[in-house]
Design an enzyme around this catalytic site. Structure first.
Site, PDB file in Angstrom:
ATOM      1  N   CYS A 302     -31.126  -2.482 -43.637  1.00  0.00           N
ATOM      2  CA  CYS A 302     -29.882  -3.153 -44.033  1.00  0.00           C
ATOM      3  C   CYS A 302     -29.060  -2.336 -45.028  1.00  0.00           C
ATOM      4  O   CYS A 302     -27.860  -2.102 -44.822  1.00  0.00           O
ATOM      5  CB  CYS A 302     -30.179  -4.546 -44.572  1.00  0.00           C
ATOM      6  SG  CYS A 302     -31.127  -4.595 -46.119  1.00  0.00           S
ATOM      7  N   HIS A 350     -31.410  -8.392 -48.978  1.00  0.00           N
ATOM      8  CA  HIS A 350     -30.720  -8.145 -47.702  1.00  0.00           C
ATOM      9  C   HIS A 350     -29.229  -8.024 -47.958  1.00  0.00           C
ATOM     10  O   HIS A 350     -28.685  -8.621 -48.887  1.00  0.00           O
ATOM     11  CB  HIS A 350     -30.992  -9.272 -46.707  1.00  0.00           C
ATOM     12  CG  HIS A 350     -30.479  -8.964 -45.327  1.00  0.00           C
ATOM     13  ND1 HIS A 350     -30.983  -7.928 -44.570  1.00  0.00           N
ATOM     14  CD2 HIS A 350     -29.486  -9.520 -44.584  1.00  0.00           C
ATOM     15  CE1 HIS A 350     -30.336  -7.875 -43.408  1.00  0.00           C
ATOM     16  NE2 HIS A 350     -29.416  -8.827 -43.401  1.00  0.00           N
ATOM     17  N   HIS A 362     -24.716  -6.348 -39.662  1.00  0.00           N
ATOM     18  CA  HIS A 362     -25.891  -6.020 -40.467  1.00  0.00           C
ATOM     19  C   HIS A 362     -27.043  -5.585 -39.581  1.00  0.00           C
ATOM     20  O   HIS A 362     -27.025  -5.765 -38.365  1.00  0.00           O
ATOM     21  CB  HIS A 362     -26.307  -7.214 -41.355  1.00  0.00           C
ATOM     22  CG  HIS A 362     -26.871  -8.385 -40.611  1.00  0.00           C
ATOM     23  ND1 HIS A 362     -27.820  -9.238 -41.139  1.00  0.00           N
ATOM     24  CD2 HIS A 362     -26.629  -8.878 -39.359  1.00  0.00           C
ATOM     25  CE1 HIS A 362     -28.121 -10.193 -40.281  1.00  0.00           C
ATOM     26  NE2 HIS A 362     -27.420  -9.995 -39.205  1.00  0.00           N
TER      27      HIS A 362
END
Length: 390
Positions: A302, A350, A362
């Protein structure tokens, strides 16, 4: 929305936009269903909701370990460069010290031939400790001319070389520690992924189907929330335009419509230009696999994706989510603009890049691909903050 939210456990969330394969996402969301299959005959089996929570927890743990791995890897790389620099410096200084030693040795040889002062000069050549160096300084007082100059140069070089050797030793010790952290984080990630593979092999077809149905309902709810956010942002934009058209009232009206209670101004045109480049890069990565610790070009995790996207726009972001969250200005979710970074969970493990209309790009988690998805893929309480990169 508050900038800090209570975290929820993530599963695979697919909004249906440019997703490589919904079936793949559905299968990966059940990759860690272990406890259910391991239950002995007659033993109470956990509910599917409990199993899904376990799935989310394990994925979160793996992602958290990934960010720790990224931090340790970055630190290890920096420390290794420092060690290499210090060792090169020590080598150079040692060479110079040997040259000074040779020059001083020539005086010792001459003194030996004449039978004068050998012990004094030899003191410099045998010194190895700080006390020896102190003794050298005492001997200097009894020397004159070129011999004293050569001896003084030798002592200075020797002191500097010993200092650099100590620095190199300390840096090597630090490098060993960071390498240990890197090894621990790597082992943790690998363990979580091994658990995932083991649990997937024990799932029943019925469990997979039921969990996939839960995922679809969550996707629908996430899409609904994204649409609501898009509506709110469209209304704000319309209010700003109307205020601007009123001329004299533009200042107050525009500020009221754009900053809300936080006083955060809208992004300027310069930011918009950079954001377009970052988003163009991110879109080009859609379909590439998530691989923990990866920074491209074939795969990403990520924070590796967001770092690479903004690098394409000429902006240098830190490597980890923990540092990226501090690399800009925090704005309310309602004022998120394309290019902003969306962070998730209380431990900030994240991140995605906002593209507008409540959507982001993402790299979700192991077993999935870079994709477009609702920022509410794990519920609105999972959103930690929105950050506009500097």
């Amino acid at each position: 929305m508050a900038s800090h939210r209570k975290s929820r456990t993530p599963g695979t969330r697919v909004a249906g936009i440019r997703t490589p394969a919904l079936a793949t996402a559905a299968l990966t969301s059940v990759a860690l269903l272990s406890q259910t299959a391991d239950a002995a005959p007659g033993e109470d089996r956990p509910s599917l909701e409990e199993v899904e929570k376990k799935v989310g927890d394990l994925y979160r743990q793996a992602e958290s370990a990934t960010e720790k791995y990224n931090a340790a890897k970055e630190q290890t790389t920096k420390q290794r460069k420092r060690v290499d620099t210090l060792l090169d410096d020590v080598a150079q200084r040692t060479q110079e010290l040997n040259e000074a030693r040779a020059e001083l040795g020539s005086y010792a040889a001459a003194q030996y031939r004449t039978g004068a002062g050998l012990p004094d000069t030899a003191t410099f050549l045998l010194a190895e400790t700080p006390q020896d160096i102190f003794d050298q300084r005492q001997v200097l007082d009894r020397m004159t001319g070129r011999q004293k100059a050569a001896a003084d140069d030798y002592v200075t070089r020797q002191t500097e070389t010993m200092k650099k050797r100590q620095e190199a030793t300390e840096s090597l010790r630090t490098l060993t520690e960071t390498q240990g952290d890197l090894k621990t984080a790597k082992a943790t990630v690998q363990k979580k992924l091994a658990d995932a593979r083991e649990l997937l092999s024990k799932l029943t077809a019925e469990e997979k189907a039921r969990l996939a149905a839960i995922e679809r309902r969550k996707q629908e709810e996430a899409a609904r929330k994204a649409a609501e956010l898009a509506r709110q942002q469209a209304e704000q934009e319309q209010a700003r335009e109307e205020a601007a058209q009123q001329g004299g009232g533009a200042s107050e009206g525009s500020e009221a419509g754009s900053t809300g209670s936080t006083g955060t101004p809208p992004a300027d045109s310069s930011y918009g230009t950079k954001a377009e480049k970052a988003l163009a890069f991110a879109r080009a990565q859609i379909g590439k696999p998530y691989v923990w610790g990866a920074t491209g070009p074939g795969s990403y995790d990520c924070s590796g994706l967001t770092q690479a996207a903004w690098k394409a726009a000429g902006v240098s972001l830190p490597r980890t989510t923990y540092d990226q969250v501090n690399a800009g200005t925090t704005v309310p979710v309602s004022q998120a603009q394309p290019g902003d970074l969306v962070f998730f969970y209380d431990d900030v493990t994240h991140v995605g890049i906002y593209i507008g209309n409540g959507m982001m790009i993402h790299a979700p988690k192991p077993g999935t691909y870079v994709r477009e998805e609702s920022v509410y893929y794990d519920g609105d309480s999972a959103i930690h903050s929105i950050v506009r990169p500097a």
